[in-house]
Design an enzyme around this catalytic site. Sequence first.
Site, PDB file in Angstrom:
ATOM      1  N   GLU A  16      -0.571   0.678   4.059  1.00 43.27           N
ATOM      2  CA  GLU A  16       0.027  -0.411   4.865  1.00 43.27           C
ATOM      3  C   GLU A  16      -0.534  -0.370   6.274  1.00 43.27           C
ATOM      4  O   GLU A  16      -1.409   0.426   6.606  1.00 43.27           O
ATOM      5  CB  GLU A  16       1.557  -0.270   4.917  1.00 43.27           C
ATOM      6  CG  GLU A  16       2.319  -1.260   4.037  1.00 43.27           C
ATOM      7  CD  GLU A  16       2.262  -2.701   4.537  1.00 43.27           C
ATOM      8  OE1 GLU A  16       1.568  -2.974   5.556  1.00 43.27           O
ATOM      9  OE2 GLU A  16       2.897  -3.560   3.921  1.00 43.27           O
ATOM     10  N   ARG A  98      14.065   2.057   7.202  1.00 42.87           N
ATOM     11  CA  ARG A  98      12.808   2.524   7.792  1.00 42.87           C
ATOM     12  C   ARG A  98      12.005   1.316   8.275  1.00 42.87           C
ATOM     13  O   ARG A  98      12.186   0.189   7.833  1.00 42.87           O
ATOM     14  CB  ARG A  98      11.972   3.316   6.783  1.00 42.87           C
ATOM     15  CG  ARG A  98      11.469   2.506   5.588  1.00 42.87           C
ATOM     16  CD  ARG A  98      10.395   3.279   4.830  1.00 42.87           C
ATOM     17  NE  ARG A  98       9.941   2.606   3.623  1.00 42.87           N
ATOM     18  CZ  ARG A  98       9.035   1.638   3.571  1.00 42.87           C
ATOM     19  NH1 ARG A  98       8.500   1.182   4.705  1.00 42.87           N
ATOM     20  NH2 ARG A  98       8.671   1.099   2.429  1.00 42.87           N
ATOM     21  N   ASN A 100       8.694  -0.974   8.450  1.00 44.54           N
ATOM     22  CA  ASN A 100       7.783  -1.338   7.367  1.00 44.54           C
ATOM     23  C   ASN A 100       6.476  -1.944   7.844  1.00 44.54           C
ATOM     24  O   ASN A 100       5.415  -1.537   7.396  1.00 44.54           O
ATOM     25  CB  ASN A 100       8.459  -2.304   6.388  1.00 44.54           C
ATOM     26  CG  ASN A 100       7.714  -2.387   5.076  1.00 44.54           C
ATOM     27  OD1 ASN A 100       7.360  -1.362   4.502  1.00 44.54           O
ATOM     28  ND2 ASN A 100       7.464  -3.594   4.595  1.00 44.54           N
ATOM     29  N   ASN A 146       8.455  -7.926   6.038  1.00 42.42           N
ATOM     30  CA  ASN A 146       7.034  -7.639   5.860  1.00 42.42           C
ATOM     31  C   ASN A 146       6.178  -8.595   6.666  1.00 42.42           C
ATOM     32  O   ASN A 146       6.582  -9.690   7.042  1.00 42.42           O
ATOM     33  CB  ASN A 146       6.660  -7.766   4.372  1.00 42.42           C
ATOM     34  CG  ASN A 146       5.930  -6.542   3.874  1.00 42.42           C
ATOM     35  OD1 ASN A 146       5.097  -5.981   4.575  1.00 42.42           O
ATOM     36  ND2 ASN A 146       6.250  -6.119   2.664  1.00 42.42           N
ATOM     37  N   ASP A 195       3.221  -9.893   0.834  1.00 42.69           N
ATOM     38  CA  ASP A 195       3.311  -8.604   1.538  1.00 42.69           C
ATOM     39  C   ASP A 195       2.716  -8.772   2.934  1.00 42.69           C
ATOM     40  O   ASP A 195       3.052  -9.723   3.625  1.00 42.69           O
ATOM     41  CB  ASP A 195       2.627  -7.520   0.702  1.00 42.69           C
ATOM     42  CG  ASP A 195       3.196  -6.130   0.947  1.00 42.69           C
ATOM     43  OD1 ASP A 195       3.233  -5.705   2.120  1.00 42.69           O
ATOM     44  OD2 ASP A 195       3.590  -5.459  -0.020  1.00 42.69           O
TER      45      ASP A 195
END
Length: 282
Positions: A16, A98, A100, A146, A195
Site C-alpha cells: 500500500e 488503524r 490505511n 481508502n 482501492d
Amino acid sequence: MLLRTIPRERRDMLGEGLLWSAREDAVYWTDILGRRVNRLRLADDRVDSWEVPGTIGWVIEREDQPGFIAGLDRRIVALTLDPVTVETLADPDRDGNRMNDAKADAAGRIWAGTMSMDGEGPSGSFYRFDTDHTATRVDDGYRIANGPAISADGRMLFHTDSGLRTVYRFAADEDGALGPREVFVRFEDGWGDPDGMTLDAEGGLWIACWGAGRVTRFTPEGKRDRSIDLPASQITNCTFAGPGLDRLFVTSAADGVDEPLGGALFEVDPGCRGAPTHRYRG
C-alpha cells in the site's frame, strides 16, 4: 504494453501507500501487515526495506525536515528510517482502528482515512492533518477508508469506502473545509473493489481494483475509460513516478491468496502523465 515485475526477494502481505519521491528519484511503499517501508531506486532498481514497530498504511515526505509523516497503527507519526525512529504527533482515532491510506495536497496538508482492523464495522473515519499537527475528523462511518486523490487545483477531493465499493467526491475550500459527500462512481459486479487511487494530468482517476487484477481509469465525468490487467488479483494502489511522471507503479497483496505474484510490485505504461506529488509542510 510494458508490464514489469520489480525483482526483489520478498512479497508484501499487504502492499500500500505508494509515494513518488522526486528528490530521491525513488518510489516508496508500505507493507501494512508486514510492518515494513520499502524503497525502489529508479536509477538501479535497488530495493531497500525497513521494519517498523506497527502496521503502517502510508508515508509522506516532509517539505522542510528530513524523514516522513506516516500512518502507524492508528497514529500519525514523524518517522525516520536510518535509523528507524518514531514520534507520535496525533492519536485521533478509535480503539481497534488503524490508518490505511493518505495523500498530501498542494497546501501541504495530509488527508488520511482509517478502518477497523478486520474491516467489518463502519468505525473508520477521514481526517485532515494540518501543518500545525492538528488532526480533524472531516467524515465518518467508513468500513474501509481508502485511496484519497486530490485534484491539481486542490478544489476536488476523492475518497473511497472499499467495503461499500463506492468512490466519493468532495468539493474542497482553500482552508480545507469540505462540501457534502457525493457519489462519484459505484463499482459494478466484475470491477472488483476500489482501492488506492491517483490522478493523471488530464484529471483521469486511476483506481486499483482489489479482487479484479487490474487498474482502471475513470474520466473526470466518472465514465469507465480503460483498464490494464495485472498478474495478481489483489491490486491495492498505484502512483505515477519518474522525472516525466509517465511510469505507473502498482502494489498488490499476498495475504489470503496463493498466487505466484501476489504481493509483487509492478510497473506498467499508462500512456499518459501523472500529477505532481506533494509534501507535508509541517
